[in-house]
Design a protein around this motif. Structure first.
Motif, PDB file in Angstrom:
ATOM      1  N   ALA A  91      61.315  64.099  33.222  1.00  0.00           N
ATOM      2  CA  ALA A  91      61.537  64.429  31.814  1.00  0.00           C
ATOM      3  C   ALA A  91      63.038  64.629  31.616  1.00  0.00           C
ATOM      4  CB  ALA A  91      60.770  65.680  31.415  1.00  0.00           C
ATOM      5  N   GLY A  92      63.667  63.686  30.958  1.00  0.00           N
ATOM      6  CA  GLY A  92      65.111  63.777  30.770  1.00  0.00           C
ATOM      7  C   GLY A  92      65.830  63.731  32.106  1.00  0.00           C
ATOM      8  N   ASN A  93      66.613  64.773  32.377  1.00  0.00           N
ATOM      9  CA  ASN A  93      67.346  64.818  33.648  1.00  0.00           C
ATOM     10  C   ASN A  93      66.645  65.703  34.679  1.00  0.00           C
ATOM     11  OD1 ASN A  93      67.924  67.264  32.329  1.00  0.00           O
ATOM     12  ND2 ASN A  93      69.920  67.457  33.334  1.00  0.00           N
ATOM     13  N   ARG A  94      65.359  65.927  34.486  1.00  0.00           N
ATOM     14  CA  ARG A  94      64.590  66.740  35.437  1.00  0.00           C
ATOM     15  C   ARG A  94      63.549  65.895  36.174  1.00  0.00           C
ATOM     16  NH1 ARG A  94      63.366  72.875  33.228  1.00  0.00           N
ATOM     17  NH2 ARG A  94      65.524  73.387  32.662  1.00  0.00           N
ATOM     18  N   PHE A  95      63.320  66.236  37.425  1.00  0.00           N
ATOM     19  CA  PHE A  95      62.273  65.599  38.205  1.00  0.00           C
ATOM     20  C   PHE A  95      61.643  66.637  39.116  1.00  0.00           C
ATOM     21  CE2 PHE A  95      65.993  65.205  40.961  1.00  0.00           C
ATOM     22  CZ  PHE A  95      65.497  65.472  42.234  1.00  0.00           C
ATOM     23  N   ALA A  96      60.427  66.356  39.562  1.00  0.00           N
ATOM     24  CA  ALA A  96      59.695  67.308  40.401  1.00  0.00           C
ATOM     25  C   ALA A  96      59.121  66.610  41.619  1.00  0.00           C
ATOM     26  CB  ALA A  96      58.579  67.973  39.605  1.00  0.00           C
ATOM     27  N   VAL A  97      59.197  67.286  42.758  1.00  0.00           N
ATOM     28  CA  VAL A  97      58.543  66.821  43.978  1.00  0.00           C
ATOM     29  C   VAL A  97      57.698  67.972  44.501  1.00  0.00           C
ATOM     30  CG1 VAL A  97      60.387  65.204  44.573  1.00  0.00           C
ATOM     31  CG2 VAL A  97      60.475  67.546  45.462  1.00  0.00           C
ATOM     32  N   THR A  98      56.658  67.641  45.252  1.00  0.00           N
ATOM     33  CA  THR A  98      55.794  68.666  45.821  1.00  0.00           C
ATOM     34  C   THR A  98      55.848  68.538  47.335  1.00  0.00           C
ATOM     35  OG1 THR A  98      54.360  68.655  43.881  1.00  0.00           O
ATOM     36  CG2 THR A  98      53.455  69.591  45.903  1.00  0.00           C
ATOM     37  N   VAL A  99      56.165  69.635  47.998  1.00  0.00           N
ATOM     38  CA  VAL A  99      56.417  69.638  49.438  1.00  0.00           C
ATOM     39  C   VAL A  99      55.399  70.520  50.146  1.00  0.00           C
ATOM     40  CG1 VAL A  99      58.118  70.125  51.236  1.00  0.00           C
ATOM     41  CG2 VAL A  99      58.881  69.326  48.986  1.00  0.00           C
ATOM     42  N   LYS A 100      54.785  69.957  51.185  1.00  0.00           N
ATOM     43  CA  LYS A 100      53.866  70.734  52.013  1.00  0.00           C
ATOM     44  C   LYS A 100      54.554  71.079  53.326  1.00  0.00           C
ATOM     45  CE  LYS A 100      49.184  70.742  53.940  1.00  0.00           C
ATOM     46  NZ  LYS A 100      47.902  70.005  54.028  1.00  0.00           N
ATOM     47  N   HIS A 101      54.433  72.324  53.748  1.00  0.00           N
ATOM     48  CA  HIS A 101      55.067  72.766  54.989  1.00  0.00           C
ATOM     49  C   HIS A 101      54.428  72.090  56.192  1.00  0.00           C
ATOM     50  CE1 HIS A 101      56.007  76.172  58.064  1.00  0.00           C
ATOM     51  NE2 HIS A 101      56.905  75.200  58.108  1.00  0.00           N
ATOM     52  N   VAL A 102      55.244  71.429  56.986  1.00  0.00           N
ATOM     53  CA  VAL A 102      54.793  70.806  58.224  1.00  0.00           C
ATOM     54  C   VAL A 102      55.127  71.753  59.373  1.00  0.00           C
ATOM     55  CG1 VAL A 102      55.069  68.830  59.763  1.00  0.00           C
ATOM     56  CG2 VAL A 102      55.221  68.510  57.280  1.00  0.00           C
TER      57      VAL A 102
END
Length: 225
Positions: free
Chosen positions: A93-104
């Protein structure tokens, strides 16, 4: 990988898993190549070992990406630079992005992103990259198969399908495998999407369900599909 069924022609099967393109990118991208800086603005706890990180690009420029693509984050830990590819978990959205990280277990980068990175901290990133995207030709029904954190690009793609089609949204079936019910990433978000889109069917498959679980058991197999 992505598998698109040739017969019957009315359906597409899309599976989330390791992508060679992600491995190539993280192996060959260099620190002196073009990169951008982003600041963490929000962290959302999804499960005990996974959280969504919302970043804002510090140059103010928009992020243009296709659902299913990934960003390569670059972080310095104890004097050593690490590069890790993470799929976008929602449309930019605009200049924002999201990632989802799972702890390894044993993973230095995933541990830092899951437990230590705080709002205001910044990272460098490259991307978007990757060819794990929706088929170019639309279909009346899509079947997604994912396990664990493999739901990340699939979540983004399903939301993109629903948003693009509006009232004419296609049928969507998700077969999603996890060990326990509390390992289901995006549980509330999936439920909300299904409530908005009656043509979405979600089949949860648990390999170690608690007593009383009435859904599918085991690991995702050809029989489930």
């Amino acid at each position: 990988m992505r598998v698109t069924a040739a017969r019957p022609p009315h359906s597409s099967l899309i599976m989330a898993g390791p992508r060679a393109s992600a491995e190539r990118w993280t192996r060959f991208v260099r620190a002196d190549q073009i990169h951008r800086n982003a600041r963490l603005v929000e962290a959302i706890r999804e499960t005990a070992d996974a959280r969504t990180l919302v970043f804002e690009c510090m140059d103010g420029q928009p992020v243009v990406a296709s659902a299913g693509q990934f960003m390569t984050l670059q972080l310095d830990i104890d004097g050593q630079r690490y590069k890790r590819a993470y799929s976008l978990s929602q449309a930019p959205a605009g200049n924002r992005f999201a990632v989802t990280v799972k702890h390894v277990p044993g993973g230095r980068v995933s541990a830092l992103l899951n437990e230590q990175l705080m709002a205001g901290d910044s990272v460098q990133f490259n991307g978007p990259s990757g060819d794990f995207t929706l088929p170019a030709v639309s279909a009346p029904h899509y079947v997604f198969a994912a396990a664990g954190s493999g739901i990340t690009p699939v979540m983004c793609m399903m939301e993109a399908l629903v948003a693009a089609a509006g009232k004419a949204s296609p049928g969507i079936t998700l077969v999603y495998g996890n060990r326990h019910a509390n390992d289901i990433i995006f549980a509330d978000r999936l439920q909300a999407l299904a409530a908005r889109h009656p043509a979405l069917k979600i089949v949860h498959v648990l390999s170690k369900p608690a007593r009383g679980w009435k859904g599918a058991r085991g690991r995702i197999s050809a029989d489930h599909l």
